[in-house]
Motif scaffolding. Sequence first.
Motif, PDB file in Angstrom:
ATOM      1  N   LEU A  58      10.073  12.683  -2.248  1.00  0.00           N
ATOM      2  CA  LEU A  58      10.049  11.294  -2.671  1.00  0.00           C
ATOM      3  C   LEU A  58       9.824  10.154  -1.618  1.00  0.00           C
ATOM      4  O   LEU A  58      10.149  10.459  -0.530  1.00  0.00           O
ATOM      5  N   VAL A  59       9.435   9.123  -2.403  1.00  0.00           N
ATOM      6  CA  VAL A  59       9.348   7.824  -1.601  1.00  0.00           C
ATOM      7  C   VAL A  59       9.642   6.711  -2.587  1.00  0.00           C
ATOM      8  O   VAL A  59       9.350   6.740  -3.681  1.00  0.00           O
ATOM      9  N   ALA A  60      10.236   5.667  -2.123  1.00  0.00           N
ATOM     10  CA  ALA A  60      10.658   4.457  -2.688  1.00  0.00           C
ATOM     11  C   ALA A  60       9.491   3.358  -2.776  1.00  0.00           C
ATOM     12  O   ALA A  60       8.696   3.201  -1.702  1.00  0.00           O
ATOM     13  N   ALA A  61       9.310   2.874  -4.020  1.00  0.00           N
ATOM     14  CA  ALA A  61       8.531   1.875  -4.030  1.00  0.00           C
ATOM     15  C   ALA A  61       9.124   0.570  -3.340  1.00  0.00           C
ATOM     16  O   ALA A  61      10.168   0.183  -3.421  1.00  0.00           O
ATOM     17  N   GLU A  62       8.186  -0.175  -2.359  1.00  0.00           N
ATOM     18  CA  GLU A  62       8.804  -1.222  -1.602  1.00  0.00           C
ATOM     19  C   GLU A  62       8.121  -2.373  -1.972  1.00  0.00           C
ATOM     20  O   GLU A  62       6.997  -2.585  -2.156  1.00  0.00           O
ATOM     21  N   LEU A  63       9.102  -3.494  -1.699  1.00  0.00           N
ATOM     22  CA  LEU A  63       8.778  -4.819  -1.946  1.00  0.00           C
ATOM     23  C   LEU A  63       8.086  -5.406  -0.554  1.00  0.00           C
ATOM     24  O   LEU A  63       8.877  -5.287   0.500  1.00  0.00           O
ATOM     25  N   THR A  64       6.983  -5.571  -0.345  1.00  0.00           N
ATOM     26  CA  THR A  64       6.265  -5.907   0.759  1.00  0.00           C
ATOM     27  C   THR A  64       5.572  -7.187   0.902  1.00  0.00           C
ATOM     28  O   THR A  64       4.918  -7.658  -0.161  1.00  0.00           O
ATOM     29  N   GLN A 371       4.556 -11.598  -1.943  1.00  0.00           N
ATOM     30  CA  GLN A 371       5.185 -10.368  -2.144  1.00  0.00           C
ATOM     31  C   GLN A 371       4.763  -9.365  -3.182  1.00  0.00           C
ATOM     32  O   GLN A 371       4.197  -9.994  -4.294  1.00  0.00           O
ATOM     33  N   GLY A 372       4.728  -8.238  -3.005  1.00  0.00           N
ATOM     34  CA  GLY A 372       4.186  -7.325  -3.701  1.00  0.00           C
ATOM     35  C   GLY A 372       4.683  -5.854  -3.780  1.00  0.00           C
ATOM     36  O   GLY A 372       5.368  -5.683  -2.623  1.00  0.00           O
ATOM     37  N   ARG A 414      -1.452   2.627   2.258  1.00  0.00           N
ATOM     38  CA  ARG A 414      -0.733   1.990   1.089  1.00  0.00           C
ATOM     39  C   ARG A 414      -1.672   1.350   0.075  1.00  0.00           C
ATOM     40  O   ARG A 414      -2.733   0.574   0.619  1.00  0.00           O
ATOM     41  N   VAL A 415      -1.099   1.130  -1.135  1.00  0.00           N
ATOM     42  CA  VAL A 415      -1.637   0.474  -2.120  1.00  0.00           C
ATOM     43  C   VAL A 415      -0.795  -0.655  -2.972  1.00  0.00           C
ATOM     44  O   VAL A 415       0.449  -0.375  -2.989  1.00  0.00           O
ATOM     45  N   GLU A 416      -1.304  -1.579  -3.563  1.00  0.00           N
ATOM     46  CA  GLU A 416      -0.439  -2.539  -3.847  1.00  0.00           C
ATOM     47  C   GLU A 416      -0.379  -2.019  -5.408  1.00  0.00           C
ATOM     48  O   GLU A 416      -1.460  -1.707  -6.175  1.00  0.00           O
ATOM     49  N   LEU A 421       6.010  -0.489 -12.057  1.00  0.00           N
ATOM     50  CA  LEU A 421       6.834  -0.274 -10.996  1.00  0.00           C
ATOM     51  C   LEU A 421       7.819  -1.285 -10.718  1.00  0.00           C
ATOM     52  O   LEU A 421       7.355  -2.504 -10.464  1.00  0.00           O
ATOM     53  N   ASN A 422       8.940  -1.040 -10.178  1.00  0.00           N
ATOM     54  CA  ASN A 422      10.055  -1.894  -9.835  1.00  0.00           C
ATOM     55  C   ASN A 422      10.313  -1.531  -8.520  1.00  0.00           C
ATOM     56  O   ASN A 422      10.266  -0.360  -7.991  1.00  0.00           O
TER      57      ASN A 422
END
Length: 445
Positions: A58-64, A371-372, A414-416, A421-422
């Motif tokens: 697994l990997v977490a969706a990140e706010l970048t 922020q995305g 990485r992709v936006e 997703l949250n």
Amino acid sequence: MIRPASWSGLWKKRRLWIGLGFGLLIAGASFRLLAQNPAHEEDSPAIAQTGEATPVTLVAAELTTIQEGFKATGTVIATEMLPVTAQATGLQIQTILVDEGQSVLGGQVLARLNGSLLQAQLTQAQASVAQAEARVAELRAGSRPEELNRAEEGVKIATAGVAQAQSDLELIQKRVQRNQTLEAEGAIARDRLDEILNQARIQEANLQQAKARLAEAQSQLTQLRQGPRTEVITQAEAQLQQARGQVQLIVAQLQQTQVIAPASGTIATRNARIGAMSNASEPLFTIIQGGQLELELMIPETQLREVQPGQVVQITAENNPDLSLNGQVRTINPVVNDQSRQATVNVMLPANSSLKPGMFLQGEIITRNTQGITIPTAALLPATGQQAAVFVLQGESRVRRQTVTVGELLGGDRVEIVEGLNPGDRIVLDGAPYLKDGEQVAVQS
């Protein structure tokens, strides 16, 4: 992370979908091979019967923070280039103390000129000052006793001289009277009388000279008793100041035989050569003030409105992949070149020993930070259009297929994710092509 220009992003996304499509084709072929393999025919029912979970990571969706900008190319230049010339001209360069690339401080000596002739002139001028100082001191001190004694003795001698001349004149005048009588009686010739008359005139002149010497001696004695006149002292003091001024002038000229750095910085060029003659019109050195370099970017006029002073610029070099710097927009030239339709934007560069004036670099001007949500591109499964799919972990062991809207491809693979997703959602990274919606999984660490 930097969001690239839209056309670049679309092309990269097209390549992404092609890659994902090939991945699914390979995965499908693998399943078909497994279906034809008897060994796997025995294993598959066992999995179905026991409900064995599929292993996944697994990997977490990140706010970048996503940086948007555009790229441009330009040349490294010095922010301020200072020419250093010799103030003294016509002198031979004797010593050079710095070389190109060396850091210097303001006021540091860079080179020395031959000042031997000026040094000799300084010695002579200092002797003149000493002589003038002695003269002024003598006048201010007044007359010495021995000078008064000599003057008084001179008056006595001059007085005696006047008395002697007066006596001699009286004597010759008596002779004139006697000889005039004799000449009238015919006792002597006229020539004899004329001779005595001439002697009388000479004696009268001697008396006048003696009186003049007496007057001069008396004047000197009076002056010595009164002390020097104010105007004499003033004149001597003026001569002293003139001599001192000459010394100061030569000292200043000697100081100019040292070529001094006007400010701290880095030596960019060294034109000075030992033995060459100094020339005020030709710089001996040039200094990059403060060692500060900047990148001169050429920006199309259509993008100028996006550029503002203070914006971050990411600097790279094609021929040096290890070079990665952050600069800052310093100035924007308001004039657009009527041929290229570009304007100059100057970007301040950080100190870096690998940067040299004249280098060709690329700069990416960051025009906006947003922020995305971002995830690794490897977690995406293809769908249609701008959409893709991911598997999101529900609870502890089951996954849900989630359709997402894809934004721009970013650096670092990485992709936006624009929608679907949250931040913090845990999605499947490895094993997603083999999953079904609602399937049970075994999370691998």
